[in-house]
Design a protein around this motif. Sequence first.
Motif, short mmCIF file in Angstrom:
data_model
loop_
_atom_site.label_atom_id
_atom_site.label_comp_id
_atom_site.label_asym_id
_atom_site.label_seq_id
_atom_site.Cartn_x
_atom_site.Cartn_y
_atom_site.Cartn_z
N LEU A 231 2.12 -3.13 7.03
CA LEU A 231 3.17 -2.76 6.09
C LEU A 231 2.60 -1.78 5.07
N ASP A 232 3.24 -0.64 4.98
CA ASP A 232 2.78 0.45 4.13
C ASP A 232 2.58 -0.01 2.69
N PRO A 233 1.41 0.23 2.12
CA PRO A 233 1.19 -0.13 0.71
C PRO A 233 2.18 0.53 -0.24
N GLU A 234 2.87 1.59 0.22
CA GLU A 234 3.90 2.23 -0.61
C GLU A 234 5.01 1.24 -0.96
N LEU A 235 5.18 0.22 -0.12
CA LEU A 235 6.21 -0.78 -0.39
C LEU A 235 5.95 -1.52 -1.69
N VAL A 236 4.69 -1.55 -2.10
CA VAL A 236 4.35 -2.27 -3.33
C VAL A 236 5.02 -1.63 -4.54
N LYS A 237 5.27 -0.33 -4.47
CA LYS A 237 5.92 0.35 -5.59
C LYS A 237 7.30 -0.23 -5.88
N ASP A 238 7.98 -0.67 -4.82
CA ASP A 238 9.32 -1.23 -4.99
C ASP A 238 9.31 -2.73 -5.25
N ALA A 239 8.15 -3.36 -5.05
CA ALA A 239 8.11 -4.82 -5.15
C ALA A 239 8.41 -5.37 -6.54
N PRO A 240 7.84 -4.80 -7.62
CA PRO A 240 8.03 -5.43 -8.94
C PRO A 240 9.49 -5.63 -9.34
N GLN A 241 10.35 -4.68 -9.00
CA GLN A 241 11.75 -4.81 -9.42
C GLN A 241 12.49 -5.92 -8.66
N HIS A 242 11.89 -6.40 -7.58
CA HIS A 242 12.52 -7.47 -6.81
C HIS A 242 11.81 -8.81 -6.96
N LEU A 243 10.80 -8.85 -7.82
CA LEU A 243 10.10 -10.10 -8.10
C LEU A 243 10.64 -10.73 -9.38
N PRO A 244 10.50 -12.04 -9.54
CA PRO A 244 10.99 -12.68 -10.77
C PRO A 244 10.28 -12.15 -12.01
N LYS A 245 10.94 -12.28 -13.13
CA LYS A 245 10.35 -11.86 -14.40
C LYS A 245 9.02 -12.58 -14.62
N GLY A 246 8.02 -11.82 -15.07
CA GLY A 246 6.70 -12.39 -15.32
C GLY A 246 5.77 -12.32 -14.13
N SER A 247 6.26 -11.79 -13.00
CA SER A 247 5.44 -11.66 -11.80
C SER A 247 4.48 -10.47 -11.94
N ARG A 248 3.55 -10.39 -11.01
CA ARG A 248 2.61 -9.27 -10.99
C ARG A 248 2.36 -8.83 -9.55
N ALA A 249 2.35 -7.52 -9.31
CA ALA A 249 2.02 -6.95 -8.00
C ALA A 249 0.71 -6.20 -8.13
N THR A 250 -0.24 -6.50 -7.24
CA THR A 250 -1.58 -5.93 -7.33
C THR A 250 -2.04 -5.43 -5.97
N LEU A 251 -2.55 -4.20 -5.93
CA LEU A 251 -3.16 -3.66 -4.72
C LEU A 251 -4.65 -4.04 -4.70
N VAL A 252 -5.13 -4.45 -3.53
CA VAL A 252 -6.52 -4.86 -3.38
C VAL A 252 -7.27 -3.77 -2.60
N PRO A 253 -8.21 -3.07 -3.24
CA PRO A 253 -8.97 -2.01 -2.56
C PRO A 253 -9.86 -2.58 -1.46
N GLY A 254 -10.11 -1.76 -0.44
CA GLY A 254 -11.03 -2.15 0.61
C GLY A 254 -10.51 -3.24 1.51
N ALA A 255 -9.20 -3.43 1.55
CA ALA A 255 -8.62 -4.49 2.36
C ALA A 255 -7.38 -4.00 3.07
N GLY A 256 -7.14 -4.55 4.25
CA GLY A 256 -5.94 -4.27 5.01
C GLY A 256 -4.96 -5.42 4.92
N HIS A 257 -4.30 -5.71 6.04
CA HIS A 257 -3.24 -6.72 6.05
C HIS A 257 -3.78 -8.12 5.79
N PHE A 258 -4.96 -8.43 6.34
CA PHE A 258 -5.53 -9.77 6.17
C PHE A 258 -6.52 -9.74 5.00
N LEU A 259 -6.00 -9.39 3.86
CA LEU A 259 -6.83 -9.11 2.68
C LEU A 259 -7.64 -10.30 2.23
#
Length: 279
Positions: A231-259
Amino acid sequence: MEIRTVHANGMEFAYLTMGEGPLALCLHGFPDTAHTWRHLMPALAERGYRAVAPFMRGYAPSEIPADAAYEGDALAADALALHAELGGDEAAVLIGHDWGTFPVYAVADRFRSAVSMAVPPTAALLAGFLRYEQLKRSFYVFLFQTGLAESAAAGPGFLEGLWRDWSPGYDASQDLAHVRQSIGEPANLAAAIGYYRAMLGTTPPSGRHPAAGTATTTPILYLHGVQDGCLDPELVKDAPQHLPKGSRATLVPGAGHFLHLEQPAEVNGLILDWLGPAS
């Protein structure tokens, strides 16, 4: 790490467990098993949690469900039933990867804290699913709607290819050995593919598992690998607006799908910081 069984939501689940304290329910995805949590479970146990990782419905040694239900509501109902049967209370926490995220987004309100990995909320997923680059990554989803699915997935190199593409550079030999033990039999492989057929409506909902209800309001930590080939990491850009208030979205460097397998120290730290001490 012990393996035990429990009867929940009308079927027998096998699960790995270690530690004592509030329940930390860890749900795996495809093509994977409960062993995927082998790095996180000791860290949870050390923090004071009772880490439990079930083999999801249809994944041996858990039972293949008699009702052949694999829709999201069935997975959410499993999580709630496991919470109840395993003695979970208001201090329990929920962690999901890949298919294991679907219960997180549906029933996190029944847990004190929640973490999802590699699959964003459905609204964010749908927003990017039909982009050309994502369609190429998702070829297997459409293959799994056909009668060729089981033969292709059982063929030489197919599962190896998914792991290689999804987590470039990661040695998945240990994980694939567990996967073959769990879904190597035709009936179990068909069950695992059944999740995707239910997802796109190739098989109709069973109607035997009540809908989870309204979207959760419990804040969720969402983690996604920068090199995720599924799943394209670009999807993370849209994630915060669809998560509950107070949530956090974080990209993990050096990792793929099975991070959580590729960067266990980093991911464990993020999860433990988010969950806080067992209480």
